[in-house]
Write an enzyme that holds these catalytic residues in place. Sequence first.
Site, PDB file in Angstrom:
ATOM      1  N   ASN A  10       2.600  79.463  26.859  1.00 18.32           N
ATOM      2  CA  ASN A  10       3.819  79.621  27.920  1.00 18.32           C
ATOM      3  C   ASN A  10       4.239  81.007  28.173  1.00 18.32           C
ATOM      4  OD1 ASN A  10       6.358  79.640  28.314  1.00 18.32           O
ATOM      5  ND2 ASN A  10       6.998  77.598  27.398  1.00 18.32           N
ATOM      6  N   HIS A  13       8.284  83.893  29.204  1.00 18.92           N
ATOM      7  CA  HIS A  13       8.959  85.044  28.923  1.00 18.92           C
ATOM      8  C   HIS A  13       8.680  86.183  29.646  1.00 18.92           C
ATOM      9  CE1 HIS A  13      11.760  82.990  26.387  1.00 18.92           C
ATOM     10  NE2 HIS A  13      10.660  82.258  25.941  1.00 18.92           N
ATOM     11  N   HIS A  46       7.764  76.481  32.579  1.00 10.66           N
ATOM     12  CA  HIS A  46       9.030  75.733  32.556  1.00 10.66           C
ATOM     13  C   HIS A  46       9.856  76.128  33.578  1.00 10.66           C
ATOM     14  CE1 HIS A  46      12.738  74.145  29.998  1.00 10.66           C
ATOM     15  NE2 HIS A  46      12.669  73.502  31.207  1.00 10.66           N
ATOM     16  N   ARG A  48      13.341  75.707  35.215  1.00  8.82           N
ATOM     17  CA  ARG A  48      14.662  75.182  34.932  1.00  8.82           C
ATOM     18  C   ARG A  48      15.370  74.993  35.853  1.00  8.82           C
ATOM     19  NH1 ARG A  48      15.346  76.099  28.888  1.00  8.82           N
ATOM     20  NH2 ARG A  48      17.604  75.303  29.512  1.00  8.82           N
ATOM     21  N   ARG A  52      16.371  80.160  35.460  1.00  9.40           N
ATOM     22  CA  ARG A  52      16.412  81.615  34.717  1.00  9.40           C
ATOM     23  C   ARG A  52      15.349  82.275  34.599  1.00  9.40           C
ATOM     24  NH1 ARG A  52      18.123  79.273  28.820  1.00  9.40           N
ATOM     25  NH2 ARG A  52      19.761  77.996  30.265  1.00  9.40           N
ATOM     26  N   GLU A  73       6.232  72.178  32.367  1.00  6.85           N
ATOM     27  CA  GLU A  73       7.630  71.575  31.668  1.00  6.85           C
ATOM     28  C   GLU A  73       8.966  71.482  32.426  1.00  6.85           C
ATOM     29  OE1 GLU A  73       7.726  73.959  28.115  1.00  6.85           O
ATOM     30  OE2 GLU A  73       9.823  73.267  27.927  1.00  6.85           O
ATOM     31  N   THR A 103      17.046  78.126  24.867  1.00  7.80           N
ATOM     32  CA  THR A 103      15.973  77.661  24.791  1.00  7.80           C
ATOM     33  C   THR A 103      15.981  76.379  24.486  1.00  7.80           C
ATOM     34  OG1 THR A 103      13.651  77.959  24.016  1.00  7.80           O
ATOM     35  CG2 THR A 103      15.245  78.234  22.300  1.00  7.80           C
ATOM     36  N   THR A 104      15.075  75.538  24.750  1.00  2.00           N
ATOM     37  CA  THR A 104      14.943  73.925  24.422  1.00  2.00           C
ATOM     38  C   THR A 104      15.445  73.399  23.132  1.00  2.00           C
ATOM     39  OG1 THR A 104      13.170  73.937  26.004  1.00  2.00           O
ATOM     40  CG2 THR A 104      13.936  71.889  24.954  1.00  2.00           C
ATOM     41  N   GLU A 154       4.866  65.750  22.342  1.00  2.00           N
ATOM     42  CA  GLU A 154       4.905  67.264  21.813  1.00  2.00           C
ATOM     43  C   GLU A 154       5.700  67.090  20.779  1.00  2.00           C
ATOM     44  OE1 GLU A 154       4.508  70.419  24.437  1.00  2.00           O
ATOM     45  OE2 GLU A 154       5.367  71.821  23.019  1.00  2.00           O
ATOM     46  N   HIS A 194       7.138  75.009  19.722  1.00  2.00           N
ATOM     47  CA  HIS A 194       8.302  75.592  19.664  1.00  2.00           C
ATOM     48  C   HIS A 194       8.499  76.344  18.335  1.00  2.00           C
ATOM     49  CE1 HIS A 194      12.180  75.860  21.598  1.00  2.00           C
ATOM     50  NE2 HIS A 194      12.505  76.588  20.712  1.00  2.00           N
ATOM     51  N   GLY A 195       8.887  77.711  18.386  1.00  2.00           N
ATOM     52  CA  GLY A 195       9.030  78.731  17.463  1.00  2.00           C
ATOM     53  C   GLY A 195       7.662  79.039  16.695  1.00  2.00           C
ATOM     54  N   HIS A 217       7.005  82.495  23.033  1.00  3.59           N
ATOM     55  CA  HIS A 217       8.024  83.731  23.058  1.00  3.59           C
ATOM     56  C   HIS A 217       7.314  84.618  21.807  1.00  3.59           C
ATOM     57  CE1 HIS A 217      11.380  85.853  21.095  1.00  3.59           C
ATOM     58  NE2 HIS A 217      11.773  85.760  22.243  1.00  3.59           N
TER      59      HIS A 217
HETATM   60  N1  PXP Z   1       6.992  73.658  23.790  1.00  2.00           N
HETATM   61  C1  PXP Z   1       8.188  73.133  24.708  1.00  2.00           C
HETATM   62  C2  PXP Z   1       8.492  71.872  25.060  1.00  2.00           C
HETATM   63  C3  PXP Z   1       9.173  74.259  24.726  1.00  2.00           C
HETATM   64  O1  PXP Z   1      10.415  73.899  25.399  1.00  2.00           O
HETATM   65  C4  PXP Z   1       9.027  75.590  24.454  1.00  2.00           C
HETATM   66  C5  PXP Z   1       9.946  76.723  24.660  1.00  2.00           C
HETATM   67  O2  PXP Z   1       9.870  76.976  26.120  1.00  2.00           O
HETATM   68  C6  PXP Z   1       7.840  75.867  23.814  1.00  2.00           C
HETATM   69  C7  PXP Z   1       6.694  74.755  23.562  1.00  2.00           C
HETATM   70  C8  PXP Z   1       7.303  77.044  23.240  1.00  2.00           C
HETATM   71  O3  PXP Z   1       8.050  77.666  22.384  1.00  2.00           O
HETATM   72  P1  PXP Z   1       8.302  79.202  21.887  1.00  2.00           P
HETATM   73  O4  PXP Z   1       8.543  79.860  23.099  1.00  2.00           O
HETATM   74  O5  PXP Z   1       9.435  79.194  20.810  1.00  2.00           O
HETATM   75  O6  PXP Z   1       6.694  79.460  21.555  1.00  2.00           O
END
Ligand code: PXP
Length: 245
Positions: A10, A13, A46, A48, A52, A73, A103-104, A154, A194-195, A217
Site C-alpha cells: 500500500n 503513505h 486507497h 479516499r 487526503r 481500495e 486510518t480505516t 480481507e 492493517h498494522g 504504513h
Molecule cells: N488493508 C486495508 C483494507 C487498509 O485500509 C489498510 C490501511 O490503509 C491496509 C490494509 C494497510 O494497513 P497499514 O497501512 O497499517 O499497513
Amino acid sequence: MSKSIYLGVNVDHVATVRQARGVNYPCPVHAALQAEIAGADGITMHLREDRRHIQDRDVERYAPLAQTKLNFEMAATDEMQKIALSLMPADVCLVPEKREELTTEGGLNVAAQQTRLKDYVAVFNDAGVQTSMFIDPDAEQIDACVAIGAPVIELHTGAYAESKERRAQDAELKKINDAAHYANSLGLVVNAGHGLTRYNVAAIAAIAPMNELNIGHSLIADALFMGIEAAVKDIKQRMIEARSQ
Ligand code: PXP
C-alpha cells in the site's frame, strides 16, 4: 493447501508525505513501480473521499503501468464505483470510511447492509473486477460476504497488531486463524491486513489459507531507512519463511 503467499504494498503513505507540503514529490506511482521490481505481488491505492493522500491522477497513472495488479481500495459509494469502473483494476477492496478517522478503523459491517452491497458487488462481478470485503474476523460478517456474492475477504488485523499483551494478541490471532479457516471452507479467498509490520507479520503469514497480506504504513516507514526495495524484500522474505515452516 498452497504454500504461496502474496504481498500487496500500500503506497498511500508516500502520497501522505507529498500532500503534507502540496508539492509533486515523493510520487506514489514511482514507489509502486519500485515495489514491483523488489517483488511486490500487487499495489494498493486507497482513494479516499476527502483525497487526503492518493489523488485521482495517481490511480489513473498507475493503472495502465501496473506490472502486477492494482487493488483499488474505496468506500462503497456511487462516485467510487464510477471511478473504479473507468480504471478496471484487478481488485477493489471495499472499506468503511469516516472523514475524522486517522486510518480505516474497523471492518465493513456487511451483515448490516446486505441488500445494498449485494447489488453493489454484482456490478463488479459482471464487469470482471474481483471484490474484496474488508471485515473484522467474525463469522457473521463472513456469512454475509458469502450471501452477497463477494469472492474475497480481507480480514482486519488491526486488533491483533495493536494488542499490547501477549495473551490478548494470542486471542486476536486465534480469531483471525478461525475466521480464515471458516471463510476458506466456504470457498472465499482470504487476505488480511492493517498494522502488519516486519515484527508481527510471521504469525499471520503462517495461517495456511492466507492468500495475500496488504501492508502499507510500516513498510513505507522502513523504506525511509532501508529504501523501498530492501523493505519490500525483507517483509516478503519473512512472509515466505513463515509459510514454509
Ligand atoms: N488493508 C486495508 C483494507 C487498509 O485500509 C489498510 C490501511 O490503509 C491496509 C490494509 C494497510 O494497513 P497499514 O497501512 O497499517 O499497513
